[in-house]
Design a protein around this motif. Structure first.
Motif, mmCIF file in Angstrom:
data_model
loop_
_atom_site.group_PDB
_atom_site.id
_atom_site.type_symbol
_atom_site.label_atom_id
_atom_site.label_comp_id
_atom_site.label_asym_id
_atom_site.label_seq_id
_atom_site.Cartn_x
_atom_site.Cartn_y
_atom_site.Cartn_z
ATOM 1 N N GLN A 39 16.057 16.658 16.554
ATOM 2 C CA GLN A 39 16.688 15.385 16.226
ATOM 3 C C GLN A 39 17.854 15.624 15.284
ATOM 4 O OE1 GLN A 39 14.062 12.289 14.802
ATOM 5 N NE2 GLN A 39 15.507 10.719 15.439
ATOM 6 N N ALA A 40 19.012 15.233 15.736
ATOM 7 C CA ALA A 40 20.217 15.334 14.920
ATOM 8 C C ALA A 40 20.436 14.015 14.191
ATOM 9 C CB ALA A 40 21.413 15.660 15.802
ATOM 10 N N PRO A 41 21.169 14.037 13.076
ATOM 11 C CA PRO A 41 21.418 12.803 12.321
ATOM 12 C C PRO A 41 22.045 11.726 13.192
ATOM 13 C CG PRO A 41 22.086 14.703 11.052
ATOM 14 C CD PRO A 41 21.745 15.218 12.416
ATOM 15 N N GLY A 42 21.456 10.543 13.162
ATOM 16 C CA GLY A 42 22.003 9.430 13.910
ATOM 17 C C GLY A 42 21.719 9.443 15.390
ATOM 18 N N LYS A 43 20.930 10.415 15.825
ATOM 19 C CA LYS A 43 20.629 10.517 17.258
ATOM 20 C C LYS A 43 19.125 10.418 17.498
ATOM 21 C CE LYS A 43 24.656 13.282 18.550
ATOM 22 N NZ LYS A 43 25.120 14.501 19.271
ATOM 23 N N GLU A 44 18.766 10.127 18.731
ATOM 24 C CA GLU A 44 17.362 10.058 19.089
ATOM 25 C C GLU A 44 16.781 11.463 19.231
ATOM 26 O OE1 GLU A 44 17.443 5.841 21.600
ATOM 27 O OE2 GLU A 44 16.847 7.709 22.573
ATOM 28 N N ARG A 45 15.460 11.526 19.115
ATOM 29 C CA ARG A 45 14.770 12.795 19.337
ATOM 30 C C ARG A 45 15.026 13.284 20.762
ATOM 31 N NH1 ARG A 45 8.667 12.433 17.873
ATOM 32 N NH2 ARG A 45 8.897 10.736 19.385
#
Length: 126
Positions: A39-45
């Motif tokens: 999971q990246a910042p601001g993104k979905e898993r």
């Protein structure tokens, strides 16, 4: 009580390699399919890769196919993720997960995994 502890993350440059490890306690990984998500910042898993309980079936997301390899180490009761040719877009927190039922084939769907680790940060930057 089942616990998953990831390690091996860090700050690397594009093109470098890292090897993540996830040590499991409370169950035997030899009987369970396992997976890595990120999971990246601001993104979905996002699904990364999965391995069946027997270790004979592995599959990956298109974005990491050919660069990442998931493996099980039954002796260490762990699952690993070898990451080669890392790219900036691989930057994320990486989590390992254990499938809820034993003898499974693994899945890209996070809902079938009921035990998760806290994650390890991977940052790819020049």
């Amino acid at each position: 009580q089942v616990q998953l502890v990831e390690s091996g993350g860090g700050l690397v440059q594009p093109g470098d390699s890292l090897r993540l490890s996830c040590v499991v306690s409370g169950l035997s990984v030899s009987r369970y399919a396992m997976a890595w998500f990120r999971q990246a910042p601001g993104k979905e898993r996002e699904f990364v890769g999965a391995i069946s309980w027997s270790g004979t079936t592995r599959y990956y997301s298109d974005s990491v196919q050919g660069r990442f390899t998931i493996s099980k180490d039954n002796a260490k009761n762990a699952v690993t993720l070898q990451m080669n040719d890392l790219k900036r877009e691989d930057t994320a927190v990486y989590h390992c997960a254990v499938e809820a039922t034993d003898l499974g084939l693994g899945s890209r769907d996070p809902r079938v995994f009921n035990h998760w680790g806290q994650g390890t940060q991977v940052t790819v930057s020049s």
